[in-house]
Write a protein that holds these residues in place. Structure first.
Motif, PDB file in Angstrom:
ATOM      1  N   ALA A 187       6.500   1.237  12.974  1.00  0.00           N
ATOM      2  CA  ALA A 187       5.097   1.343  13.383  1.00  0.00           C
ATOM      3  C   ALA A 187       4.157   0.591  12.442  1.00  0.00           C
ATOM      4  CB  ALA A 187       4.688   2.808  13.447  1.00  0.00           C
ATOM      5  N   HIS A 188       4.577   0.340  11.215  1.00  0.00           N
ATOM      6  CA  HIS A 188       3.715  -0.347  10.257  1.00  0.00           C
ATOM      7  C   HIS A 188       3.938  -1.852  10.203  1.00  0.00           C
ATOM      8  CE1 HIS A 188       3.569   3.866   8.773  1.00  0.00           C
ATOM      9  NE2 HIS A 188       2.292   3.564   8.815  1.00  0.00           N
ATOM     10  N   ALA A 189       4.791  -2.382  11.063  1.00  0.00           N
ATOM     11  CA  ALA A 189       5.039  -3.823  11.101  1.00  0.00           C
ATOM     12  C   ALA A 189       3.868  -4.523  11.784  1.00  0.00           C
ATOM     13  CB  ALA A 189       6.336  -4.124  11.839  1.00  0.00           C
TER      14      ALA A 189
ATOM     15  N   MET B 184       4.143  -1.298  -2.369  1.00  0.00           N
ATOM     16  CA  MET B 184       4.059  -1.940  -1.062  1.00  0.00           C
ATOM     17  C   MET B 184       4.370  -3.432  -1.217  1.00  0.00           C
ATOM     18  SD  MET B 184       3.316   0.849   0.385  1.00  0.00           S
ATOM     19  CE  MET B 184       3.031   0.446   2.089  1.00  0.00           C
ATOM     20  N   SER B 185       4.811  -4.028  -0.112  1.00  0.00           N
ATOM     21  CA  SER B 185       5.184  -5.438  -0.162  1.00  0.00           C
ATOM     22  C   SER B 185       5.031  -6.076   1.212  1.00  0.00           C
ATOM     23  CB  SER B 185       6.631  -5.582  -0.647  1.00  0.00           C
ATOM     24  OG  SER B 185       7.514  -4.976   0.276  1.00  0.00           O
ATOM     25  N   ILE B 186       5.078  -7.399   1.202  1.00  0.00           N
ATOM     26  CA  ILE B 186       5.107  -8.185   2.438  1.00  0.00           C
ATOM     27  C   ILE B 186       6.453  -8.906   2.498  1.00  0.00           C
ATOM     28  CG2 ILE B 186       2.607  -8.467   2.613  1.00  0.00           C
ATOM     29  CD1 ILE B 186       2.976 -11.302   1.398  1.00  0.00           C
ATOM     30  N   VAL B 187       6.870  -9.252   3.705  1.00  0.00           N
ATOM     31  CA  VAL B 187       8.164  -9.908   3.891  1.00  0.00           C
ATOM     32  C   VAL B 187       7.964 -11.431   3.891  1.00  0.00           C
ATOM     33  CG1 VAL B 187      10.204 -10.149   5.345  1.00  0.00           C
ATOM     34  CG2 VAL B 187       8.980  -7.952   5.257  1.00  0.00           C
ATOM     35  N   LEU B 188       8.648 -12.094   2.953  1.00  0.00           N
ATOM     36  CA  LEU B 188       8.612 -13.556   2.876  1.00  0.00           C
ATOM     37  C   LEU B 188       9.754 -14.195   3.658  1.00  0.00           C
ATOM     38  CD1 LEU B 188       7.784 -14.104  -0.909  1.00  0.00           C
ATOM     39  CD2 LEU B 188       6.203 -14.006   1.039  1.00  0.00           C
ATOM     40  N   HIS B 189      10.959 -13.576   3.592  1.00  0.00           N
ATOM     41  CA  HIS B 189      12.136 -14.110   4.276  1.00  0.00           C
ATOM     42  C   HIS B 189      12.837 -12.982   5.011  1.00  0.00           C
ATOM     43  CE1 HIS B 189      11.797 -17.985   2.275  1.00  0.00           C
ATOM     44  NE2 HIS B 189      11.623 -17.330   1.141  1.00  0.00           N
TER      45      HIS B 189
ATOM     46  N   VAL C 171      12.498   1.464   2.036  1.00  0.00           N
ATOM     47  CA  VAL C 171      13.627   1.162   1.151  1.00  0.00           C
ATOM     48  C   VAL C 171      13.565   2.097  -0.051  1.00  0.00           C
ATOM     49  CG1 VAL C 171      14.767  -0.618  -0.248  1.00  0.00           C
ATOM     50  CG2 VAL C 171      13.595  -1.273   1.870  1.00  0.00           C
ATOM     51  N   LEU C 172      14.649   2.830  -0.256  1.00  0.00           N
ATOM     52  CA  LEU C 172      14.798   3.675  -1.433  1.00  0.00           C
ATOM     53  C   LEU C 172      15.688   2.917  -2.411  1.00  0.00           C
ATOM     54  CD1 LEU C 172      14.172   6.519  -2.635  1.00  0.00           C
ATOM     55  CD2 LEU C 172      16.375   7.253  -1.670  1.00  0.00           C
ATOM     56  N   THR C 173      15.195   2.694  -3.625  1.00  0.00           N
ATOM     57  CA  THR C 173      15.905   1.875  -4.613  1.00  0.00           C
ATOM     58  C   THR C 173      16.478   2.739  -5.726  1.00  0.00           C
ATOM     59  OG1 THR C 173      14.015   1.495  -6.078  1.00  0.00           O
ATOM     60  CG2 THR C 173      14.272   0.000  -4.193  1.00  0.00           C
ATOM     61  N   ARG C 174      17.378   2.142  -6.497  1.00  0.00           N
ATOM     62  CA  ARG C 174      17.896   2.778  -7.713  1.00  0.00           C
ATOM     63  C   ARG C 174      18.000   1.715  -8.802  1.00  0.00           C
ATOM     64  NH1 ARG C 174      19.763   7.282  -9.227  1.00  0.00           N
ATOM     65  NH2 ARG C 174      20.217   8.119  -7.172  1.00  0.00           N
ATOM     66  N   GLY C 175      17.598   2.104 -10.011  1.00  0.00           N
ATOM     67  CA  GLY C 175      17.798   1.229 -11.153  1.00  0.00           C
ATOM     68  C   GLY C 175      16.677   0.258 -11.444  1.00  0.00           C
ATOM     69  N   LEU C 176      15.589   0.306 -10.691  1.00  0.00           N
ATOM     70  CA  LEU C 176      14.448  -0.580 -10.939  1.00  0.00           C
ATOM     71  C   LEU C 176      13.210   0.254 -11.221  1.00  0.00           C
ATOM     72  CD1 LEU C 176      14.796  -3.202  -8.048  1.00  0.00           C
ATOM     73  CD2 LEU C 176      15.409  -3.483 -10.454  1.00  0.00           C
TER      74      LEU C 176
ATOM     75  N   ARG D 264       0.948  -4.037   3.436  1.00  0.00           N
ATOM     76  CA  ARG D 264       1.773  -2.841   3.332  1.00  0.00           C
ATOM     77  C   ARG D 264       2.888  -2.868   4.384  1.00  0.00           C
ATOM     78  NH1 ARG D 264      -1.595   1.680   1.120  1.00  0.00           N
ATOM     79  NH2 ARG D 264      -0.505   3.002   2.607  1.00  0.00           N
ATOM     80  N   GLN D 265       3.553  -4.001   4.520  1.00  0.00           N
ATOM     81  CA  GLN D 265       4.593  -4.163   5.538  1.00  0.00           C
ATOM     82  C   GLN D 265       5.858  -3.381   5.208  1.00  0.00           C
ATOM     83  OE1 GLN D 265       5.169  -8.406   5.843  1.00  0.00           O
ATOM     84  NE2 GLN D 265       3.232  -8.709   6.911  1.00  0.00           N
ATOM     85  N   VAL D 266       6.230  -3.325   3.938  1.00  0.00           N
ATOM     86  CA  VAL D 266       7.449  -2.629   3.512  1.00  0.00           C
ATOM     87  C   VAL D 266       7.105  -1.748   2.322  1.00  0.00           C
ATOM     88  CG1 VAL D 266       9.832  -2.862   2.711  1.00  0.00           C
ATOM     89  CG2 VAL D 266       8.890  -4.554   4.288  1.00  0.00           C
ATOM     90  N   HIS D 267       7.438  -0.462   2.445  1.00  0.00           N
ATOM     91  CA  HIS D 267       7.175   0.523   1.387  1.00  0.00           C
ATOM     92  C   HIS D 267       8.485   0.809   0.665  1.00  0.00           C
ATOM     93  CE1 HIS D 267       6.114   5.016   0.511  1.00  0.00           C
ATOM     94  NE2 HIS D 267       6.028   4.284  -0.577  1.00  0.00           N
ATOM     95  N   LEU D 268       8.469   0.674  -0.647  1.00  0.00           N
ATOM     96  CA  LEU D 268       9.651   0.952  -1.468  1.00  0.00           C
ATOM     97  C   LEU D 268       9.349   2.105  -2.430  1.00  0.00           C
ATOM     98  CD1 LEU D 268       9.260  -2.468  -1.373  1.00  0.00           C
ATOM     99  CD2 LEU D 268      11.578  -2.230  -2.183  1.00  0.00           C
TER     100      LEU D 268
END
Length: 185
Positions: A41-43, A155-160, A92-97, A63-67
């Protein structure tokens, strides 16, 4: 910022085709350049978050991708909160960053081909308090100088474009100096 880890992993991925607080965990998500998470819905090229659409629907969607870092979920569990992946609305749920210490403009290479560019911090809203009482104050803090620290992800935007799966590596590409500290977007 050279002390930051430059490789992390994807713990979980999620999306939702409706504007709900939590998302649905998936086996895989597809990131689409300039848009966000396919079917989410946020795309979109323009802002999709309802509160921001009310302010100005022509704003670019930063705010295209929330990590969120999974370490936050562990910290919240230590405080008595039970938070599953996707529950806070992250894609996206991350680990180690240490996501919160990344500078603006950092590029995160997720999996084989997907690349997102970090635009800023997520500003937690009242919905997080409605989700679990006390959670809003748990994801906010203050540094030694009294400045507000937002811990609810970035938040981030998609480049590729590309597919992102749990277990994928995340490679961090820092922007040129001087680095800009993340602000809320």
């Amino acid at each position: 910022m050279s002390h930051l880890p430059l490789i992390g992993t994807v713990e979980a991925v999620s999306s939702d085709d409706a504007h709900r607080f939590s998302k649905v965990t998936r086996d895989q998500i597809r990131l689409l350049a300039g848009l966000g998470v396919e079917g989410d819905a946020h795309a979109g090229i323009r802002v999709q978050h309802r509160s921001r659409v009310k302010q100005d629907p022509t704003q670019p969607n930063l705010r295209q991708v929330h990590l969120i870092h999974s370490e936050l979920l562990a910290e919240l569990a230590d405080q008595g909160f039970a938070i599953d992946p996707a529950a806070l609305g992250e894609n996206v749920l991350t680990r180690g960053l240490n996501l919160l210490d990344l500078p603006r403009g950092t590029r995160l290479h997720l999996g084989e081909t997907a690349v997102v560019e970090v635009t800023g911090l997520r500003n937690p809203c009242a919905q997080i308090e409605n989700f679990q009482t006390g959670l809003l104050s748990a994801v906010l803090d203050q540094d030694a100088e009294g400045h507000l620290i937002r811990k609810a992800g970035i938040m981030s935007i998609v480049l590729h474009s590309g597919e992102v799966n749990p277990g994928d590596l995340i490679h961090v590409e820092l922007p040129p100096q001087p680095h800009e500290k993340l602000e809320r977007v």
